[in-house]
Scaffold this motif. Structure first.
Motif, PDB file in Angstrom:
ATOM      1  N   ALA A 137       0.826  -1.218   0.000  1.00  7.48           N
ATOM      2  CA  ALA A 137       0.000   0.000   0.000  1.00  7.48           C
ATOM      3  C   ALA A 137       0.852   1.256   0.000  1.00  7.48           C
ATOM      4  N   GLN A 138       1.988   1.223   0.688  1.00 10.19           N
ATOM      5  CA  GLN A 138       2.842   2.401   0.797  1.00 10.19           C
ATOM      6  C   GLN A 138       3.493   2.788  -0.521  1.00 10.19           C
ATOM      7  N   LEU A 139       3.470   1.885  -1.486  1.00  8.18           N
ATOM      8  CA  LEU A 139       4.092   2.149  -2.786  1.00  8.18           C
ATOM      9  C   LEU A 139       3.120   2.765  -3.778  1.00  8.18           C
ATOM     10  N   ILE A 140       1.842   2.870  -3.402  1.00  8.45           N
ATOM     11  CA  ILE A 140       0.793   3.278  -4.332  1.00  8.45           C
ATOM     12  C   ILE A 140       0.354   4.714  -4.022  1.00  8.45           C
ATOM     13  N   VAL A 141       0.350   5.563  -5.053  1.00  3.52           N
ATOM     14  CA  VAL A 141       0.010   6.981  -4.897  1.00  3.52           C
ATOM     15  C   VAL A 141      -1.056   7.346  -5.928  1.00  3.52           C
ATOM     16  N   PRO A 142      -2.339   7.230  -5.556  1.00  4.88           N
ATOM     17  CA  PRO A 142      -3.424   7.551  -6.496  1.00  4.88           C
ATOM     18  C   PRO A 142      -3.734   9.047  -6.549  1.00  4.88           C
ATOM     19  N   ARG A 143      -4.685   9.380  -7.391  1.00  6.62           N
ATOM     20  CA  ARG A 143      -5.100  10.769  -7.621  1.00  6.62           C
ATOM     21  C   ARG A 143      -5.939  11.292  -6.455  1.00  6.62           C
ATOM     22  N   LEU A 144      -5.770  12.600  -6.169  1.00  5.63           N
ATOM     23  CA  LEU A 144      -6.605  13.305  -5.203  1.00  5.63           C
ATOM     24  C   LEU A 144      -7.134  14.556  -5.884  1.00  5.63           C
ATOM     25  N   ASP A 145      -8.448  14.638  -6.065  1.00  4.69           N
ATOM     26  CA  ASP A 145      -9.066  15.798  -6.718  1.00  4.69           C
ATOM     27  C   ASP A 145      -9.376  16.860  -5.664  1.00  4.69           C
ATOM     28  N   GLY A 146      -8.553  17.906  -5.639  1.00  3.14           N
ATOM     29  CA  GLY A 146      -8.729  18.940  -4.628  1.00  3.14           C
ATOM     30  C   GLY A 146     -10.061  19.642  -4.691  1.00  3.14           C
ATOM     31  N   ASN A 147     -10.653  19.732  -5.879  1.00  4.77           N
ATOM     32  CA  ASN A 147     -11.941  20.422  -6.019  1.00  4.77           C
ATOM     33  C   ASN A 147     -13.115  19.580  -5.542  1.00  4.77           C
ATOM     34  N   ARG A 148     -12.879  18.311  -5.194  1.00  2.00           N
ATOM     35  CA  ARG A 148     -13.976  17.439  -4.764  1.00  2.00           C
ATOM     36  C   ARG A 148     -13.894  17.084  -3.284  1.00  2.00           C
ATOM     37  N   LEU A 149     -12.953  17.668  -2.570  1.00  2.00           N
ATOM     38  CA  LEU A 149     -12.710  17.246  -1.191  1.00  2.00           C
ATOM     39  C   LEU A 149     -13.800  17.677  -0.218  1.00  2.00           C
TER      40      LEU A 149
ATOM     41  N   LEU B 124       4.227   3.664  -7.466  1.00  2.00           N
ATOM     42  CA  LEU B 124       3.279   3.408  -8.539  1.00  2.00           C
ATOM     43  C   LEU B 124       2.276   4.553  -8.545  1.00  2.00           C
ATOM     44  N   LEU B 125       2.354   5.391  -9.565  1.00  2.00           N
ATOM     45  CA  LEU B 125       1.639   6.665  -9.564  1.00  2.00           C
ATOM     46  C   LEU B 125       0.336   6.608 -10.347  1.00  2.00           C
ATOM     47  N   HIS B 126      -0.701   7.181  -9.741  1.00  2.00           N
ATOM     48  CA  HIS B 126      -1.963   7.488 -10.422  1.00  2.00           C
ATOM     49  C   HIS B 126      -2.675   6.269 -11.021  1.00  2.00           C
ATOM     50  N   PRO B 127      -2.804   5.154 -10.280  1.00  2.00           N
ATOM     51  CA  PRO B 127      -3.674   4.079 -10.771  1.00  2.00           C
ATOM     52  C   PRO B 127      -5.128   4.480 -10.563  1.00  2.00           C
ATOM     53  N   SER B 128      -6.004   4.036 -11.445  1.00  2.00           N
ATOM     54  CA  SER B 128      -7.420   4.386 -11.290  1.00  2.00           C
ATOM     55  C   SER B 128      -8.103   3.505 -10.246  1.00  2.00           C
ATOM     56  N   GLU B 129      -7.545   2.309  -9.981  1.00  2.00           N
ATOM     57  CA  GLU B 129      -8.104   1.397  -8.982  1.00  2.00           C
ATOM     58  C   GLU B 129      -6.990   0.937  -8.042  1.00  2.00           C
ATOM     59  N   PRO B 130      -6.603   1.806  -7.105  1.00  2.00           N
ATOM     60  CA  PRO B 130      -5.440   1.524  -6.258  1.00  2.00           C
ATOM     61  C   PRO B 130      -5.568   0.265  -5.407  1.00  2.00           C
ATOM     62  N   LEU B 131      -6.765  -0.050  -4.913  1.00  4.28           N
ATOM     63  CA  LEU B 131      -6.913  -1.239  -4.073  1.00  4.28           C
ATOM     64  C   LEU B 131      -6.723  -2.512  -4.886  1.00  4.28           C
ATOM     65  N   LYS B 132      -7.175  -2.498  -6.127  1.00  2.00           N
ATOM     66  CA  LYS B 132      -6.943  -3.653  -7.000  1.00  2.00           C
ATOM     67  C   LYS B 132      -5.463  -3.805  -7.320  1.00  2.00           C
ATOM     68  N   MET B 133      -4.765  -2.701  -7.443  1.00  5.16           N
ATOM     69  CA  MET B 133      -3.327  -2.783  -7.677  1.00  5.16           C
ATOM     70  C   MET B 133      -2.630  -3.375  -6.465  1.00  5.16           C
ATOM     71  N   MET B 134      -3.071  -2.986  -5.272  1.00  8.57           N
ATOM     72  CA  MET B 134      -2.519  -3.558  -4.060  1.00  8.57           C
ATOM     73  C   MET B 134      -2.729  -5.073  -4.040  1.00  8.57           C
ATOM     74  N   ASP B 135      -3.932  -5.524  -4.404  1.00  7.46           N
ATOM     75  CA  ASP B 135      -4.226  -6.958  -4.460  1.00  7.46           C
ATOM     76  C   ASP B 135      -3.306  -7.668  -5.453  1.00  7.46           C
ATOM     77  N   ALA B 136      -3.064  -7.034  -6.604  1.00  9.41           N
ATOM     78  CA  ALA B 136      -2.225  -7.640  -7.634  1.00  9.41           C
ATOM     79  C   ALA B 136      -0.788  -7.819  -7.140  1.00  9.41           C
ATOM     80  N   ILE B 137      -0.286  -6.856  -6.388  1.00  5.85           N
ATOM     81  CA  ILE B 137       1.078  -6.962  -5.858  1.00  5.85           C
ATOM     82  C   ILE B 137       1.167  -8.091  -4.841  1.00  5.85           C
ATOM     83  N   VAL B 138       0.193  -8.150  -3.938  1.00  5.79           N
ATOM     84  CA  VAL B 138       0.180  -9.205  -2.920  1.00  5.79           C
ATOM     85  C   VAL B 138       0.125 -10.578  -3.579  1.00  5.79           C
ATOM     86  N   LYS B 139      -0.731 -10.722  -4.568  1.00  3.31           N
ATOM     87  CA  LYS B 139      -0.858 -12.010  -5.254  1.00  3.31           C
ATOM     88  C   LYS B 139       0.434 -12.379  -5.960  1.00  3.31           C
TER      89      LYS B 139
END
Length: 494
Positions: A16-28, A308-323
C-alpha cells in the motif's frame, strides 16, 4: 532463492505504501468523494498526487487526511509552474521554456531571480503540505512536433537543459539530497526529474498511446541522458520513468517502465541513482493496450520502480502486488526494498511542520511577472513597429486566435493592450477587418495531456493565413509553443 512469506497484513501494508493515487482537490468537500478517499487512507495508501483545489479548503482537507493516516501520507503534485498551477490562490510562474529564455546564465542578477522563483515555489508548496513535485521536466525537446513536452522543456540544447535541471533540483530541494544527507531545513521539498530516459524526441503523447524513441544509443547518451545525469549529480530525490519504447536500450517491445534494463541496469547501476524511482501515471493510454493496471504495477516493481503513480483502482493494484508475491513471481525483497526507500523519505520531516504564514505574496507575484517579461522574444520586427507612423490607435484591430476555448483566456492580454491603445477594436472574424488596419493576432494554444498536438488546428492556421494574405500590417503573438510561428511570416512575430 527461498524465503518465507511475510504475514499477509505486513505485505499489504508495504504494498500500500508504494501506491500513490489521484486526489481531486476540487472534490474534497463532497461527502461521497471524501468517503472514497478516507477508505484509501484507512487501507494504508502511501499518499496522493493532488490535482486542483483552492486555499484554504484543500489544505484543511489534506491535514484532516494526515491526522487520520496511520503512516504519514506522501502528498505529491504535478507542479511545473508553481503552486498556482494546481491550487487556486498559489502563485503561477512561467513555463520552463520561458524561464530558460528569461534567465541569462552569465548574469548573476538573473541567477538570483531564478532562485527567488524556486524559493517561492518551494515555500508555497511546503506551506500547502505538499512534499514532492514532479518537476523539473528534464526532456530535451528536439522534435518540434512534440505534442506533450514542448514549452514544458527548457529547450532544444542538452547542455542548457542540463544546467537548468540542476538549478531547479538544488533550488526546489534546498539542501536535501537523494544520498540522505540531512537537509538544510525541515521545510524541504522533493524534486523529480522526468521523463526518463527522455520524452523530447516524439510526436506522440504517451497519455494516449505508446511513443517510440528511435534514437541510437550514442544519440541518447549525447542528448537525452545528460539532463538526468545532471539531476542525479545535483542530488535529485526522485526520477520519473516515462511510458516510452526505446529499442536502443530495451530490445523487447515493452515500455521503459517495464524494463529492468532501463530502470535497474541503466538508471540505478550505471548512472548511480539511489533515490525513489516513480512511474508515470499508470492509467495512461500508453499502457492500456499492453495490460491491465494491476499487471502494470507488478511489472513496474519488477523493473525496479518504487512508487506506482496514479492508478485508477489503487486497491486492486494492491491486491495484484500481494498475489504476485504469494505465487512467487515478485520477490518480497523487491517490495520491501521499495517500502524502505519510501519510509526513509517519510521519516525525514514532520508532515505538518512546514507552514508559512502566507501563500502568493506580492514578492512572489513580482518575481513571476519579471521572469515573464524577460521571456518575451521578438522573432521578427520590433515592438515600436506596432505603433509605427503607418498606424494609429484608431486603426489597430485585434482578432483572438484561441485554439482551445472561447477566447476568454485572452482577457488579461486585451485589458492590458486596451490600456495602451484606447482605440483598439476587437473583432471575432477576419471579415470585420477593414483595409489599412494593423492587425494584432494573439495566438493561444496550450500544451496539455490528451490533446495530441502542441500546435494549431487546421482551422486556426487557415484563419491566420487568411488574415496575412489580406496584405495589411500583421502582428503575430504566440502565447503557447514558439514553433507555431514557424508556419507564418508576418511583419512582427513575438
Amino acid at each position: 532463492m527461498l524465503y518465507s512469506l511475510p504475514a499477509m497484513s505486513d505485505l499489504r501494508e508495504k504494498a500500500a505504501q508504494l501506491i500513490v493515487p489521484r486526489l481531486d482537490g476540487n472534490r474534497l468537500l463532497a461527502e461521497d468523494y471524501i468517503k472514497q478517499i478516507t477508505a484509501l487512507v484507512d487501507a494504508g495508501i502511501g499518499g496522493f498526487i493532488l490535482f486542483g483545489g483552492k486555499i484554504p479548503d484543500t489544505l484543511d482537507s489534506i491535514r484532516r487526511l494526515q491526522d487520520r493516516a496511520k503512516t504519514p501520507l506522501l502528498i505529491t503534485s504535478d507542479i511545473e509552474r508553481g503552486l498556482g498551477q494546481q491550487i487556486a490562490g498559489g502563485t503561477r510562474f512561467p513555463s520552463q521554456w520561458a524561464v530558460a529564455e528569461a534567465i541569462d546564465r552569465n548574469n548573476p542578477n538573473d541567477i538570483v531571480l531564478l532562485h527567488d522563483m524556486l524559493t517561492a515555489v518551494r515555500e508555497e508548496c511546503v506551506a500547502a503540505d505538499i512534499h514532492a513535485v514532479f518537476s523539473p521536466v528534464a526532456d530535451v525537446n528536439v522534435n518540434p512536433d512534440n505534442p506533450i513536452i514542448c514549452t514544458r522543456s527548457f529547450g532544444e540544447e542538452p547542455e542548457k537543459v542540463s544546467w537548468f535541471v540542476a538549478e531547479y533540483v538544488k533550488g526546489l530541494q534546498r539542501g536535501f539530497s537523494a544520498d540522505h544527507r540531512p537537509p538544510a531545513t525541515d521545510h524541504f521539498l522533493l524534486a523529480c526529474a522526468k521523463h526518463f530516459p527522455g520524452h523530447g524526441d516524439t510526436s506522440v503523447d504517451s497519455h494516449t498511446s505508446l511513443p517510440v524513441i528511435n534514437a541510437d544509443k550514442e544519440r541518447l547518451e549525447r542528448v537525452e541522458l545528460p539532463p538526468f545525469k545532471a539531476a542525479i549529480d545535483a542530488g535529485v530525490a526522485m526520477i520519473m520513468i516515462g511510458h516510452l519504447k526505446v529499442p536502443a536500450l530495451e530490445p523487447e517491445p515493452i515500455p521503459a517502465t517495464f524494463s529492468k534494463r532501463i530502470v535497474t541496469n541503466l538508471l540505478k547501476e550505471q548512472m548511480g541513482f539511489i533515490g525513489l524511482v516513480v512511474t508515470d501515471a499508470l492509467d495512461m493510454g500508453a499502457l492500456k493496450s499492453i495490460c491491465g493496471e494491476g499487471e502494470a504495477g507488478v511489472r513496474c516493481l519488477e523493473a525496479g520502480c518504487d512508487i506506482l503513480l496514479h492508478p485508477s483502482e489503487p486497491l486492486k493494484m494492491m491486491d495484484a502486488i500481494v498475489k504476485a508475491v504469494e505465487v512467487g513471481r515478485l520477490s518480497y525483497e523487491r517490495v520491501d526494498e521499495a517500502y524502505k526507500k519510501v519510509m526513509g523519505i517519510k521519516k525525514k520531516w514532520s508532515v505538518a511542520s512546514g507552514r508559512w504564514p502566507e501563500i502568493h505574496t506580492q514578492q512572489s507575484e513580482d518575481v513571476a511577472y519579471k521572469i515573464a517579461g524577460k521571456a518575451i522574444k521578438f522573432r521578427k520586427g520590433m515592438g515600436d513597429s506596432l505603433l509605427a507612423p503607418t498606424s494609429s490607435s484608431e486603426n489597430i484591430v485585434c482578432l483572438v486566435i484561441d485554439d482551445d476555448g472561447d477566447g476568454s483566456v485572452a482577457r488579461p492580454f486585451l485589458d492590458a493592450v486596451k490600456g495602451k491603445i484606447p482605440g483598439l477594436r476587437v473583432v471575432s472574424s477576419p471579415l470585420e477587418i477593414k483595409e489599412g488596419e494593423t492587425i494584432v493576432l494573439p495566438i493561444f494554444s496550450r500544451v496539455s495531456a490528451w490533446k495530441g498536438s502542441s500546435g494549431l488546428s487546421e482551422g486556426s492556421s487557415e484563419k491566420i493565413k487568411n488574415v496575412i494574405s489580406r496584405g495589411g500590417r500583421v502582428v503575430l503573438i504566440s502565447f503557447g509553443s514558439p514553433y507555431i510561428l514557424n508556419s507564418f511570416d508576418a511583419d512582427v512575430m513575438i
